[in-house]
Design a protein around this motif. Structure first.
Motif, PDB file in Angstrom:
ATOM      1  N   GLU A 166       0.816  -1.217   0.000  1.00 35.64           N
ATOM      2  CA  GLU A 166       0.000   0.000   0.000  1.00 35.64           C
ATOM      3  C   GLU A 166       0.851   1.269   0.000  1.00 35.64           C
ATOM      4  O   GLU A 166       0.513   2.244  -0.683  1.00 35.64           O
ATOM      5  CB  GLU A 166      -0.921  -0.001   1.226  1.00 35.64           C
ATOM      6  CG  GLU A 166      -2.000   1.040   1.153  1.00 35.64           C
ATOM      7  CD  GLU A 166      -3.036   0.880   2.246  1.00 35.64           C
ATOM      8  OE1 GLU A 166      -3.597   1.909   2.643  1.00 35.64           O
ATOM      9  OE2 GLU A 166      -3.280  -0.247   2.689  1.00 35.64           O
ATOM     10  N   LEU A 201       2.132   1.914  -3.520  1.00 33.34           N
ATOM     11  CA  LEU A 201       1.045   2.367  -4.382  1.00 33.34           C
ATOM     12  C   LEU A 201       0.712   3.829  -4.120  1.00 33.34           C
ATOM     13  O   LEU A 201       0.541   4.611  -5.048  1.00 33.34           O
ATOM     14  CB  LEU A 201      -0.197   1.493  -4.184  1.00 33.34           C
ATOM     15  CG  LEU A 201      -1.424   1.875  -4.997  1.00 33.34           C
ATOM     16  CD1 LEU A 201      -1.121   1.836  -6.498  1.00 33.34           C
ATOM     17  CD2 LEU A 201      -2.579   0.949  -4.666  1.00 33.34           C
ATOM     18  N   SER A 202       0.650   4.199  -2.847  1.00 29.70           N
ATOM     19  CA  SER A 202       0.363   5.594  -2.500  1.00 29.70           C
ATOM     20  C   SER A 202       1.427   6.534  -3.051  1.00 29.70           C
ATOM     21  O   SER A 202       1.113   7.604  -3.587  1.00 29.70           O
ATOM     22  CB  SER A 202       0.269   5.757  -0.983  1.00 29.70           C
ATOM     23  OG  SER A 202      -0.842   5.054  -0.486  1.00 29.70           O
ATOM     24  N   ILE A 225       3.461   5.977  -5.634  1.00 33.07           N
ATOM     25  CA  ILE A 225       3.344   6.003  -7.099  1.00 33.07           C
ATOM     26  C   ILE A 225       2.222   6.951  -7.516  1.00 33.07           C
ATOM     27  O   ILE A 225       2.402   7.806  -8.394  1.00 33.07           O
ATOM     28  CB  ILE A 225       3.095   4.591  -7.650  1.00 33.07           C
ATOM     29  CG1 ILE A 225       4.343   3.724  -7.488  1.00 33.07           C
ATOM     30  CG2 ILE A 225       2.669   4.651  -9.124  1.00 33.07           C
ATOM     31  CD1 ILE A 225       4.103   2.247  -7.770  1.00 33.07           C
ATOM     32  N   GLU A 226       1.062   6.797  -6.915  1.00 32.54           N
ATOM     33  CA  GLU A 226      -0.094   7.640  -7.278  1.00 32.54           C
ATOM     34  C   GLU A 226       0.186   9.114  -6.998  1.00 32.54           C
ATOM     35  O   GLU A 226      -0.183   9.979  -7.796  1.00 32.54           O
ATOM     36  CB  GLU A 226      -1.338   7.166  -6.530  1.00 32.54           C
ATOM     37  CG  GLU A 226      -1.844   5.828  -7.016  1.00 32.54           C
ATOM     38  CD  GLU A 226      -2.988   5.263  -6.196  1.00 32.54           C
ATOM     39  OE1 GLU A 226      -3.788   4.519  -6.779  1.00 32.54           O
ATOM     40  OE2 GLU A 226      -3.093   5.570  -4.996  1.00 32.54           O
ATOM     41  N   MET A 227       0.859   9.407  -5.881  1.00 31.42           N
ATOM     42  CA  MET A 227       1.155  10.794  -5.527  1.00 31.42           C
ATOM     43  C   MET A 227       2.067  11.437  -6.576  1.00 31.42           C
ATOM     44  O   MET A 227       1.795  12.538  -7.054  1.00 31.42           O
ATOM     45  CB  MET A 227       1.816  10.857  -4.157  1.00 31.42           C
ATOM     46  CG  MET A 227       2.164  12.262  -3.704  1.00 31.42           C
ATOM     47  SD  MET A 227       2.856  12.329  -2.039  1.00 31.42           S
ATOM     48  CE  MET A 227       4.414  11.475  -2.262  1.00 31.42           C
ATOM     49  N   LEU A 250       2.699  10.358  -9.687  1.00 34.05           N
ATOM     50  CA  LEU A 250       2.075  10.386 -11.011  1.00 34.05           C
ATOM     51  C   LEU A 250       1.081  11.537 -11.120  1.00 34.05           C
ATOM     52  O   LEU A 250       0.944  12.147 -12.185  1.00 34.05           O
ATOM     53  CB  LEU A 250       1.387   9.049 -11.312  1.00 34.05           C
ATOM     54  CG  LEU A 250       2.324   7.888 -11.629  1.00 34.05           C
ATOM     55  CD1 LEU A 250       1.528   6.601 -11.796  1.00 34.05           C
ATOM     56  CD2 LEU A 250       3.151   8.168 -12.874  1.00 34.05           C
ATOM     57  N   GLU A 251       0.404  11.840 -10.026  1.00 32.15           N
ATOM     58  CA  GLU A 251      -0.539  12.964 -10.026  1.00 32.15           C
ATOM     59  C   GLU A 251       0.199  14.274 -10.312  1.00 32.15           C
ATOM     60  O   GLU A 251      -0.317  15.139 -11.027  1.00 32.15           O
ATOM     61  CB  GLU A 251      -1.261  13.046  -8.678  1.00 32.15           C
ATOM     62  CG  GLU A 251      -2.366  14.068  -8.649  1.00 32.15           C
ATOM     63  CD  GLU A 251      -3.117  14.066  -7.328  1.00 32.15           C
ATOM     64  OE1 GLU A 251      -3.530  15.158  -6.893  1.00 32.15           O
ATOM     65  OE2 GLU A 251      -3.286  12.990  -6.729  1.00 32.15           O
ATOM     66  N   THR A 293      -0.827  12.400 -14.640  1.00 28.94           N
ATOM     67  CA  THR A 293      -1.145  11.117 -15.237  1.00 28.94           C
ATOM     68  C   THR A 293      -1.632  10.169 -14.145  1.00 28.94           C
ATOM     69  O   THR A 293      -1.691  10.546 -12.984  1.00 28.94           O
ATOM     70  CB  THR A 293       0.067  10.532 -16.015  1.00 28.94           C
ATOM     71  OG1 THR A 293      -0.363   9.388 -16.742  1.00 28.94           O
ATOM     72  CG2 THR A 293       1.218  10.181 -15.115  1.00 28.94           C
ATOM     73  N   THR A 294      -2.004   8.974 -14.548  1.00 33.46           N
ATOM     74  CA  THR A 294      -2.517   7.994 -13.593  1.00 33.46           C
ATOM     75  C   THR A 294      -1.747   6.689 -13.727  1.00 33.46           C
ATOM     76  O   THR A 294      -1.092   6.437 -14.746  1.00 33.46           O
ATOM     77  CB  THR A 294      -4.008   7.705 -13.840  1.00 33.46           C
ATOM     78  OG1 THR A 294      -4.141   7.107 -15.133  1.00 33.46           O
ATOM     79  CG2 THR A 294      -4.856   8.956 -13.735  1.00 33.46           C
ATOM     80  N   LEU A 295      -1.883   5.863 -12.726  1.00 35.33           N
ATOM     81  CA  LEU A 295      -1.247   4.554 -12.774  1.00 35.33           C
ATOM     82  C   LEU A 295      -1.827   3.729 -13.919  1.00 35.33           C
ATOM     83  O   LEU A 295      -1.087   3.061 -14.643  1.00 35.33           O
ATOM     84  CB  LEU A 295      -1.416   3.827 -11.440  1.00 35.33           C
ATOM     85  CG  LEU A 295      -0.774   2.452 -11.336  1.00 35.33           C
ATOM     86  CD1 LEU A 295       0.711   2.498 -11.669  1.00 35.33           C
ATOM     87  CD2 LEU A 295      -1.000   1.872  -9.955  1.00 35.33           C
ATOM     88  N   GLU A 307      -0.228   4.797 -17.165  1.00 34.91           N
ATOM     89  CA  GLU A 307       1.152   4.335 -17.261  1.00 34.91           C
ATOM     90  C   GLU A 307       1.226   2.832 -17.486  1.00 34.91           C
ATOM     91  O   GLU A 307       2.055   2.350 -18.253  1.00 34.91           O
ATOM     92  CB  GLU A 307       1.938   4.727 -16.005  1.00 34.91           C
ATOM     93  CG  GLU A 307       2.153   6.223 -15.869  1.00 34.91           C
ATOM     94  CD  GLU A 307       2.943   6.814 -17.024  1.00 34.91           C
ATOM     95  OE1 GLU A 307       4.016   6.267 -17.379  1.00 34.91           O
ATOM     96  OE2 GLU A 307       2.498   7.831 -17.586  1.00 34.91           O
TER      97      GLU A 307
END
Length: 75
Positions: free
Chosen positions: A11, A14-15, A17-19, A21-22, A26-28, A31
Motif C-alpha cells: 500500500e 502504491l500511494s 506512485i499515485e502521488m 504520477l498525479e 497522469t494515472t497509474l 502508465e
C-alpha cells in the motif's frame, strides 16, 4: 474483449506512485497501459500483431445480428 489483471503491491508503494504520477498529470492506469503496449510490441511478432489488428477491424465492421433477427413465418 478486454480482460483485467490483478497486481499486488504494498500500500505504501502504491500511494507513493499515485502521488508522484498525479504531479505529472497522469494515472497509474495510463502508465500501465503504456507499459503493456510496449511489452506487447516487444514480445508479439509483427505479423501476429497485424493479424490481430485486421481481425479486430473486421469484427467492428460487421453488424452483429441479434438472436431475434430470424425471419418469422407469415401467417
Amino acid at each position: 474483449m478486454k480482460r483485467s489483471i490483478t497486481v499486488q503491491i504494498p500500500e505504501e508503494k502504491l500511494s507513493a506512485i499515485e502521488m508522484y504520477l498525479e504531479q505529472k498529470n497522469t494515472t497509474l492506469a495510463a502508465e500501465l497501459d503504456k507499459q503493456v503496449e510496449q511489452i506487447y510490441t516487444k514480445v508479439v511478432p509483427q505479423n501476429v500483431r497485424e493479424y490481430i489488428e485486421l481481425t479486430a477491424k473486421q469484427q467492428t465492421r460487421r453488424p452483429r445480428r441479434s438472436v431475434d433477427s430470424t425471419p418469422k413465418p407469415e401467417e
